[in-house]
Enzyme design. Sequence first.
Site, short mmCIF file in Angstrom:
data_model
loop_
_atom_site.label_atom_id
_atom_site.label_comp_id
_atom_site.label_asym_id
_atom_site.label_seq_id
_atom_site.Cartn_x
_atom_site.Cartn_y
_atom_site.Cartn_z
N HIS A 60 12.98 -0.27 5.31
CA HIS A 60 12.17 0.92 4.99
C HIS A 60 12.53 2.03 5.96
CE1 HIS A 60 8.23 2.68 3.40
NE2 HIS A 60 8.64 3.55 4.32
N HIS A 62 13.56 6.58 5.93
CA HIS A 62 13.64 7.83 5.18
C HIS A 62 14.82 8.63 5.72
CE1 HIS A 62 9.60 7.72 3.13
NE2 HIS A 62 9.42 6.81 4.08
N GLN A 156 6.63 11.84 -3.05
CA GLN A 156 5.81 12.08 -1.86
C GLN A 156 4.53 12.84 -2.15
OE1 GLN A 156 6.53 11.96 2.11
NE2 GLN A 156 4.36 12.02 1.62
N HIS A 214 4.77 3.02 -1.24
CA HIS A 214 3.91 3.30 -0.08
C HIS A 214 2.47 3.11 -0.57
CE1 HIS A 214 7.55 5.25 1.26
NE2 HIS A 214 7.01 5.71 2.37
N GLU A 217 -1.64 3.48 3.10
CA GLU A 217 -1.20 3.86 4.45
C GLU A 217 -2.31 4.69 5.11
OE1 GLU A 217 2.52 6.04 6.76
OE2 GLU A 217 2.42 6.11 4.57
N ASP A 313 11.29 3.07 9.34
CA ASP A 313 10.55 4.12 8.66
C ASP A 313 11.09 5.50 9.02
OD1 ASP A 313 8.77 5.42 7.03
OD2 ASP A 313 6.97 4.80 8.08
#
Length: 406
Positions: A60, A62, A156, A214, A217, A313
């Site tokens: 995971h 980005h 997102q 996701h 969170e 992440d």
Amino acid sequence: MTVERIINACLLDREGTWTVRLSGGRIVGVDAQDGTVAGGRPDVVDADGGLVVPALVDPHVHLDLAYSADIVPPNLSGTLLEAIEFWSKAKAELSAENVRERAVRAIHDEVGFGTGVMRSHVDMGSAAGMRLCEGVLAARESTRDICTIQFVAFPQDGLIRDPQAVDLVRQACRAGVDLVGGIPHVERTPRTGIRHLELMFDLAAEFDTDIDVHIDETDDPQSMYTEHLAELTIERGWQGRVTASHVCALSSYTDVHAERVMDMLAEARVNVVTNPGVNLHLQGRFDRYPKRRGLTRVSELLPRGVQCAAGQDCIKDPFYPMGNGQMLDQAFLLVHADHMISPDGIRQAFDMVCGMAGRVLGREDHQIVEGAPADITVFAESQVSELIRRKPRPSCVLHAGRRVDG
């Protein structure tokens, strides 16, 4: 340079020293050694009694965000909300080439630390269109000889709040993105959050892709999308094809509620990815004392047979400025945050950035066995506990049997 053999190797959970034979980008033999075997040839790697393991895995990350802390204002509050605000403004203006350059830098950093397999989420929304996706796909193409990367189309800003994202996810899947993602807790209400999950499954079915979402969170114990995810996974027949990332709220549930949700995840064969550095940094921000740690219940999920992995992440971005792509850091943090300090716990934490992490990404043969891909990392240390304690750089990194370090 192509490598033919790795000699004098220590292997996980096996006694003695071994020779690992390679050909055609795969492992073709794993043989016990009787005494030390001499090297000296350029196509032979002498592990010298160090650990030879499958390439480390970042399940995971980005890459479109990597090193964006250099181009946005500092996140003074350290909160998720301020990070989202800065990133939202930045992504509206970023070029695909800027994204590609930063992603390539992050990929090389991860490979230098021994990572050979990654799963990266890429922001798909109306603010950025396809520019971020184009940038990371170009980065993957230019680094395909040193690592393997899966991409997740990540809406997102939501699928309901940002309806243009639905078609952008479609475009991303047609362009070469591998999985469909989601983030239901960004929607305005639980009803629209559940609709977000349903749309996500619709898109996955349309392209016959796996899912990495996701989810929950947050520290909020009222955020309960994970149980809806498990239910939809069973209803849609997607068992074994779904990964739940973060799942932080699970640690804030009452134990009775958490037990039920974890049993549902096990039944649905949903994988779980925690991100120790980022979750420790962002969660518990609004607690005084005692402060919640923010990680999901890893040590309670594993005994249920739920496959778990630990991800980086963020790499030096407004969400987490300390990220560096060193997966041994994440195992180190996990050992502390979830009290996995026993020998078995330390070994399990390592598996969550190595073998089990590979299985979470669908690589069932991510191990040092005949027939497996020759994606291999060699460390000078011979014990996993020392590997995690000292977090050294590897002495050798192979991708498809070729040296890619240095």
